[in-house]
Design a protein around this motif. Structure first.
Motif, PDB file in Angstrom:
ATOM      1  N   ASP A  16       0.710  -0.992  -0.250  1.00 10.40           N
ATOM      2  CA  ASP A  16      -0.186  -0.209   0.393  1.00 10.40           C
ATOM      3  C   ASP A  16       0.679   1.083   0.336  1.00 10.40           C
ATOM      4  N   GLY A  17       1.945   0.939  -0.582  1.00 13.60           N
ATOM      5  CA  GLY A  17       2.734   2.856  -1.107  1.00 13.60           C
ATOM      6  C   GLY A  17       3.729   2.708   0.178  1.00 13.60           C
ATOM      7  N   VAL A  18       3.890   2.108   0.928  1.00 13.81           N
ATOM      8  CA  VAL A  18       4.775   1.797   2.077  1.00 13.81           C
ATOM      9  C   VAL A  18       5.856   0.919   1.938  1.00 13.81           C
ATOM     10  N   ALA A  19       6.889   1.023   1.970  1.00 12.74           N
ATOM     11  CA  ALA A  19       7.971   0.026   1.733  1.00 12.74           C
ATOM     12  C   ALA A  19       9.117  -0.339   2.973  1.00 12.74           C
ATOM     13  N   THR A  20       9.362  -1.151   4.018  1.00 13.77           N
ATOM     14  CA  THR A  20       9.355  -1.129   4.530  1.00 13.77           C
ATOM     15  C   THR A  20      10.957  -1.856   4.095  1.00 13.77           C
ATOM     16  N   ILE A  21      12.052  -1.774   4.667  1.00  8.73           N
ATOM     17  CA  ILE A  21      13.495  -2.037   4.506  1.00  8.73           C
ATOM     18  C   ILE A  21      14.045  -2.183   5.313  1.00  8.73           C
ATOM     19  N   THR A  22      14.229  -3.472   5.390  1.00  2.44           N
ATOM     20  CA  THR A  22      14.889  -3.871   7.215  1.00  2.44           C
ATOM     21  C   THR A  22      16.608  -4.568   7.088  1.00  2.44           C
ATOM     22  N   LEU A  23      17.418  -3.746   7.586  1.00  2.00           N
ATOM     23  CA  LEU A  23      18.211  -4.741   8.176  1.00  2.00           C
ATOM     24  C   LEU A  23      18.697  -6.065   8.983  1.00  2.00           C
ATOM     25  N   ASN A  24      19.216  -6.785   7.968  1.00  2.00           N
ATOM     26  CA  ASN A  24      19.018  -8.506   8.233  1.00  2.00           C
ATOM     27  C   ASN A  24      20.489  -9.333   8.282  1.00  2.00           C
ATOM     28  N   ARG A  25      20.868  -8.846   9.375  1.00  2.00           N
ATOM     29  CA  ARG A  25      22.220  -9.296  10.127  1.00  2.00           C
ATOM     30  C   ARG A  25      21.776  -9.454  11.417  1.00  2.00           C
ATOM     31  N   PRO A  26      20.927  -9.753  12.279  1.00  4.20           N
ATOM     32  CA  PRO A  26      19.891 -10.176  13.891  1.00  4.20           C
ATOM     33  C   PRO A  26      21.281 -10.886  14.515  1.00  4.20           C
ATOM     34  N   GLU A  27      21.823 -11.690  14.354  1.00  4.26           N
ATOM     35  CA  GLU A  27      23.330 -13.076  14.596  1.00  4.26           C
ATOM     36  C   GLU A  27      24.661 -11.023  15.414  1.00  4.26           C
ATOM     37  N   VAL A  28      24.352 -10.762  14.614  1.00  2.00           N
ATOM     38  CA  VAL A  28      25.663  -9.500  15.105  1.00  2.00           C
ATOM     39  C   VAL A  28      24.747  -8.157  15.563  1.00  2.00           C
ATOM     40  N   ARG A  29      23.793  -8.170  15.707  1.00  2.00           N
ATOM     41  CA  ARG A  29      22.422  -6.976  16.340  1.00  2.00           C
ATOM     42  C   ARG A  29      22.474  -5.390  15.256  1.00  2.00           C
ATOM     43  N   ASN A  30      22.701  -6.428  13.435  1.00  2.00           N
ATOM     44  CA  ASN A  30      22.739  -5.599  12.419  1.00  2.00           C
ATOM     45  C   ASN A  30      23.799  -4.827  12.558  1.00  2.00           C
ATOM     46  N   ALA A  31      25.483  -4.538  12.931  1.00  2.00           N
ATOM     47  CA  ALA A  31      26.412  -4.523  12.476  1.00  2.00           C
ATOM     48  C   ALA A  31      27.069  -4.314  11.054  1.00  2.00           C
ATOM     49  N   GLN A  32      27.501  -2.906  10.680  1.00  2.63           N
ATOM     50  CA  GLN A  32      27.333  -2.910   9.258  1.00  2.63           C
ATOM     51  C   GLN A  32      28.554  -3.333   8.573  1.00  2.63           C
ATOM     52  N   ASN A  33      28.875  -4.661   7.623  1.00  2.00           N
ATOM     53  CA  ASN A  33      29.651  -4.532   7.235  1.00  2.00           C
ATOM     54  C   ASN A  33      29.847  -3.754   5.499  1.00  2.00           C
ATOM     55  N   GLY A  34      30.518  -3.573   5.047  1.00  2.74           N
ATOM     56  CA  GLY A  34      30.436  -3.218   3.617  1.00  2.74           C
ATOM     57  C   GLY A  34      29.387  -3.857   2.468  1.00  2.74           C
TER      58      GLY A  34
END
Length: 285
Positions: A16-34
Motif C-alpha cells: 500500500d505504498g509503504v516500503a519496509t526496508i529491514t536490516l537483516n544481520r540480527p546475529e551481529v545486532r545488524n552491525a554494518q559491513n560493506g
C-alpha cells in the motif's frame, strides 16, 4: 509483494505504498559491513525508482536496530564493492588513501545519498542504535523509537571526535551533543525525544504498527509537495552549516585515525570492538 535483496542482508517489502526496508544481520545486532551497506543502497534505489513506493520505513531485524560498524572479523574492510561514487577503490591502498577513500564512500557518501532521497523516510528504532546506527537513523527524515531504544556514540573512547557523519549538533543541539560525546552515556528514547532527535516514542510491541500508520498517512499526500518540503528543510540545514560542518569534522575524524595508526598501530586503537560491546552492555544511567 516481498523479496530478498541478494544474500538476504536487507529485506524489502512493499504494501500500500509503504516500503519496509529491514536490516537483516540480527546475529551481529545488524552491525554494518560493506555488503550490508551496499545492499541497503540497492534497496533505497529500488524505493526511489518505484512510483508505487511513496514512503520508506528503515527497520532492523531482531532485538536491536544497529550496533554500528562491523569492527570484527566479518567487517570486510579489504573487499571491493560496486562503488556509487568516483573515489578510487580503497583496497590495496595504504594510510589515508585507504581510510579516506573507504569512509568517504561507504559511510559519509552513502548516508548523504540516502538523506537526499526525494521521498520521505522513517527510521523505526528498537534496542541499540550505536555509532554507525546513529548515521542510518539520522539519514532518515523521521525517527520513531520504541521505549527500550537507546542511542550512544563511544567514539571519544577511541580518541575520535564522533562517528563519520558528524550530525550531532543538528540532531541534539550543541550542549547536549557535547555531553553525549564527553560521557559516552546512553541517551534513552525519552531523552532523545525531549532533545528533538526522535519524533515519537511508543511501546516496543507497537513500533512497526505505529511507524506504518505514520508512513501511510504521509503516503497519501502529494509526492511533489513532500519532495519539495523535504528539500526545503534539508537546504535550510545546509545553510545552517550542516554540509560544511560535517565535511570539516570528517577531516578531524581522519586525523584521529592517522594519529591512532601512528601512535598505537591501529586506526581505531586497540580494543575498539570491546568498547562497542561495553556500550551494548552498559546499564543505562
Amino acid at each position: 509483494m516481498s523479496e530478498h535483496i541478494p544474500e538476504d542482508l536487507v529485506l524489502y517489502e512493499l504494501n500500500d505504498g509503504v516500503a519496509t526496508i529491514t536490516l537483516n544481520r540480527p546475529e551481529v545486532r545488524n552491525a554494518q559491513n560493506g555488503k550490508l551497506l551496499y545492499a541497503l543502497d540497492r534497496a533505497f534505489q529500488r524505493f526511489a525508482f518505484d512510483d508505487e513506493a511513496k514512503v520508506a520505513i528503515l527497520a532492523g531485524n531482531g532485538p536491536h536496530f544497529s550496533s554500528g560498524h562491523d569492527l570484527g572479523p566479518t567487517g570486510d574492510r579489504e573487499t571491493t564493492f560496486d562503488r556509487v561514487s568516483l573515489w578510487w577503490d580503497h583496497v590495496g591502498k595504504e594510510g589515508a588513501e585507504n581510510r579516506f577513500a573507504r569512509e568517504s564512500e561507504l559511510y559519509v557518501g552513502l548516508c548523504r545519498r540516502w538523506r537526499d532521497l526525494p521521498k520521505p523516510t522513517i527510521a523505526a528504532v528498537q534496542g541499540a542504535c550505536i555509532m554507525g546506527g546513529l548515521m542510518l537513523a539520522w539519514s532518515c527524515d523521521l525517527i520513531v523509537a520504541s521505549e527500550d531504544a537507546y542511542f550512544a556514540d563511544v567514539a571519544v573512547d577511541f580518541g575520535i571526535p564522533g562517528v563519520e557523519l558528524f550530525a550531532h549538533p543538528w540532531e541534539l543541539g550543541s550542549r547536549k551533543a557535547k555531553e553525549f560525546l564527553f560521557t559516552a552515556d546512553r541517551l534513552s528514547a525519552g531523552d532523545a525525544h525531549a532533545a528533538g532527535m526522535v519524533n515519537h516514542v511508543v511501546p516496543r510491541a507497537e513500533l512497526m504498527e505505529f511507524s506504518t500508520a505514520l508512513a501511510t498517512r504521509i503516503a497519501g499526500r502529494p509526492r511533489i509537495g513532500l519532495a519539495l518540503a523535504k528539500q526545503a528543510v534539508n537546504q535550510c540545514d545546509d545553510l545552517m552549516g550542516y554540509r560544511s560542518g560535517t565535511d570539516s569534522v570528517f577531516g578531524l575524524h581522519q586525523l584521529a585515525h592517522a594519529h591512532n595508526a601512528e601512535v598505537i598501530g591501529h586506526m581505531n586503537g586497540p580494543g575498539s570492538t570491546d568498547l562497542v560491546k561495553k556500550a551494548l552492555a552498559r546499564d543505562a544511567k
